[in-house]
Design a protein around this motif. Sequence first.
Motif, PDB file in Angstrom:
ATOM      1  N   TYR A 232       0.824  -1.205   0.000  1.00 28.34           N
ATOM      2  CA  TYR A 232       0.000   0.000   0.000  1.00 28.34           C
ATOM      3  C   TYR A 232       0.860   1.258   0.000  1.00 28.34           C
ATOM      4  CZ  TYR A 232      -4.529  -2.295   0.702  1.00 28.34           C
ATOM      5  OH  TYR A 232      -5.665  -3.027   0.532  1.00 28.34           O
ATOM      6  N   LEU A 233       1.985   1.214   0.687  1.00 25.99           N
ATOM      7  CA  LEU A 233       2.888   2.370   0.689  1.00 25.99           C
ATOM      8  C   LEU A 233       3.425   2.641  -0.711  1.00 25.99           C
ATOM      9  CD1 LEU A 233       4.887   1.798   4.012  1.00 25.99           C
ATOM     10  CD2 LEU A 233       3.270   3.662   3.533  1.00 25.99           C
ATOM     11  N   VAL A 234       3.771   1.585  -1.433  1.00 25.87           N
ATOM     12  CA  VAL A 234       4.237   1.751  -2.810  1.00 25.87           C
ATOM     13  C   VAL A 234       3.149   2.401  -3.656  1.00 25.87           C
ATOM     14  CG1 VAL A 234       4.893   0.526  -4.919  1.00 25.87           C
ATOM     15  CG2 VAL A 234       5.906  -0.135  -2.730  1.00 25.87           C
TER      16      VAL A 234
ATOM     17  N   GLY B 267       1.342  10.185  -5.074  1.00 34.91           N
ATOM     18  CA  GLY B 267       1.729  11.444  -4.457  1.00 34.91           C
ATOM     19  C   GLY B 267       0.825  11.833  -3.301  1.00 34.91           C
ATOM     20  N   ILE B 268      -0.049  10.907  -2.881  1.00 32.31           N
ATOM     21  CA  ILE B 268      -0.944  11.164  -1.758  1.00 32.31           C
ATOM     22  C   ILE B 268      -0.262  10.711  -0.473  1.00 32.31           C
ATOM     23  CG2 ILE B 268      -3.238  10.707  -0.790  1.00 32.31           C
ATOM     24  CD1 ILE B 268      -4.134   9.952  -3.635  1.00 32.31           C
ATOM     25  N   THR B 269      -0.329  11.526   0.571  1.00 31.00           N
ATOM     26  CA  THR B 269       0.366  11.230   1.822  1.00 31.00           C
ATOM     27  C   THR B 269      -0.219   9.998   2.508  1.00 31.00           C
ATOM     28  OG1 THR B 269       0.839  13.576   2.162  1.00 31.00           O
ATOM     29  CG2 THR B 269       0.997  12.130   4.093  1.00 31.00           C
TER      30      THR B 269
ATOM     31  N   PHE C  79       9.775   2.665  -2.229  1.00 26.48           N
ATOM     32  CA  PHE C  79      10.509   2.460  -0.977  1.00 26.48           C
ATOM     33  C   PHE C  79      11.392   3.700  -0.800  1.00 26.48           C
ATOM     34  CE2 PHE C  79       8.929  -1.672  -1.752  1.00 26.48           C
ATOM     35  CZ  PHE C  79       8.972  -2.389  -0.567  1.00 26.48           C
ATOM     36  N   ILE C  80      10.871   4.697  -0.130  1.00 24.40           N
ATOM     37  CA  ILE C  80      11.477   6.029  -0.159  1.00 24.40           C
ATOM     38  C   ILE C  80      12.878   6.066   0.438  1.00 24.40           C
ATOM     39  CG2 ILE C  80       9.272   7.231  -0.202  1.00 24.40           C
ATOM     40  CD1 ILE C  80       9.507   7.669   2.797  1.00 24.40           C
ATOM     41  N   GLU C  81      13.184   5.132   1.362  1.00 21.25           N
ATOM     42  CA  GLU C  81      14.507   5.155   1.988  1.00 21.25           C
ATOM     43  C   GLU C  81      15.590   4.600   1.056  1.00 21.25           C
ATOM     44  OE1 GLU C  81      12.696   1.242   3.565  1.00 21.25           O
ATOM     45  OE2 GLU C  81      12.101   3.077   2.514  1.00 21.25           O
TER      46      GLU C  81
ATOM     47  N   TYR D 248       8.869   1.941  10.208  1.00 25.76           N
ATOM     48  CA  TYR D 248       8.130   2.951   9.446  1.00 25.76           C
ATOM     49  C   TYR D 248       8.332   4.345  10.029  1.00 25.76           C
ATOM     50  CZ  TYR D 248       5.777  -1.088   7.390  1.00 25.76           C
ATOM     51  OH  TYR D 248       5.505  -2.272   6.739  1.00 25.76           O
ATOM     52  N   LYS D 249       8.360   4.435  11.342  1.00 28.18           N
ATOM     53  CA  LYS D 249       8.585   5.740  11.981  1.00 28.18           C
ATOM     54  C   LYS D 249       9.969   6.275  11.632  1.00 28.18           C
ATOM     55  CE  LYS D 249       5.682   4.575  15.991  1.00 28.18           C
ATOM     56  NZ  LYS D 249       5.698   4.273  17.458  1.00 28.18           N
ATOM     57  N   ASP D 250      10.976   5.391  11.644  1.00 31.06           N
ATOM     58  CA  ASP D 250      12.335   5.816  11.326  1.00 31.06           C
ATOM     59  C   ASP D 250      12.452   6.311   9.886  1.00 31.06           C
ATOM     60  OD1 ASP D 250      13.144   5.175  13.870  1.00 31.06           O
ATOM     61  OD2 ASP D 250      13.954   3.203  13.334  1.00 31.06           O
ATOM     62  N   ILE D 251      11.686   5.699   8.990  1.00 28.65           N
ATOM     63  CA  ILE D 251      11.704   6.127   7.594  1.00 28.65           C
ATOM     64  C   ILE D 251      11.093   7.511   7.446  1.00 28.65           C
ATOM     65  CG2 ILE D 251      10.801   5.620   5.277  1.00 28.65           C
ATOM     66  CD1 ILE D 251      10.839   2.653   6.079  1.00 28.65           C
ATOM     67  N   GLY D 252      10.123   7.823   8.320  1.00 30.04           N
ATOM     68  CA  GLY D 252       9.475   9.121   8.250  1.00 30.04           C
ATOM     69  C   GLY D 252       7.967   9.065   8.128  1.00 30.04           C
ATOM     70  N   TYR D 253       7.401   7.854   8.180  1.00 28.88           N
ATOM     71  CA  TYR D 253       5.950   7.726   8.088  1.00 28.88           C
ATOM     72  C   TYR D 253       5.297   7.951   9.451  1.00 28.88           C
ATOM     73  CZ  TYR D 253       6.472   5.745   3.406  1.00 28.88           C
ATOM     74  OH  TYR D 253       6.768   5.558   2.087  1.00 28.88           O
ATOM     75  N   GLN D 254       4.128   8.558   9.431  1.00 30.57           N
ATOM     76  CA  GLN D 254       3.373   8.752  10.655  1.00 30.57           C
ATOM     77  C   GLN D 254       2.619   7.471  10.993  1.00 30.57           C
ATOM     78  OE1 GLN D 254       0.661  12.046  10.477  1.00 30.57           O
ATOM     79  NE2 GLN D 254       0.101  11.915  12.631  1.00 30.57           N
TER      80      GLN D 254
END
Length: 353
Positions: free
Chosen positions: A148-150, A156-158, A293-295, A187-193
Amino acid sequence: MSKVKKLTKGQQRRIKANHDKKLQTKTTKGSKDKVQWDDDDLGPAQHGTIISRFGQHADVEDELNNIYRCNLRRSIKSLVCGDKVQWRIGKETQHSITGIIEAVHERDSVLSRPDVYDGLKPIAANISQILIVSSVLPVFNSDIIDRYLVAAEQTGITPVIVLNKIDLLTSISVAEQEVIEKQLAIYKDIGYQVLYASSQSRDGISELKSQLSQHTSIFVGQSGVGKSTLVNALMPDVGILTNAVSENSGLGQHTTTVARLYHFNDGGDLIDSPGIREFGLWHLTPEQVCHGFIEFSDFLGLCKFRDCKHQTDPGCALIAAAEDEKINPARLASFQRILASLNDNKLTSRFND
């Protein structure tokens, strides 16, 4: 008197077809024709929002929050819940149809899902936030969250991750709790809420309301994670149907039947859509998955070979980064599993709402 010449079978078929056509025109004249207004039968153009779509009709909400069922102009090729439109009200209501939608404004965002027959199929528009709901039970599945994150990163939706049913944490082992918290920490370390909630104990509901108040949001997640129950807790006056998790399969059943936009009393909107039942990634390229995978961004393009598959390839920058703990090995493994499934056109990456 001369004998009447017998009709051929071809002539008989043509006569019957013309007769049927006339009958159909006669029977439908009282319905279809009456809702095709002339310009003189319509009021001035105004702006509205699509609350729900029903085949060739749609419910439009005007700027005063009144809702009207409208026809669509034939020129409109795509219309989904959340679209901003230009429409006109008819001077008379005809067969429950009160107006006509003439144009769709440009979308700020669109959430689509792949379809084997139709390609990418839009399911909701102008969303500013995707809430990815997982739960303690029936099972916490980080692979599905990653998929789902991908998908969210492609739009481009948060995305915001929600762990639901936290009241059930005490019903699983300490080891299982640690696995869940360790994954959420990634997920938190990557920057996701990451938010925590329970519709039963009401824990986290106020925080979730605050998160939703300034957005048009949509909930996604696998069957049985409690999306509809969460919505009922957030807006109890709506009463969205819910089904219990099956004792046999451990999975829930899809309950939403038609996409609809709801307003929260404290501000913000929610689109509840059955289109999230299927959310495969097989239409994406490996490069698109990689960017999901933004990281991984700091290591893209650094592999030894340009056609690196990021599996067992020598000189793979992603594998080296995982070995050096610059990216999490669990995320790399999840990424590799998604890549391995991309060629499955039978929607192996299918989620049930």
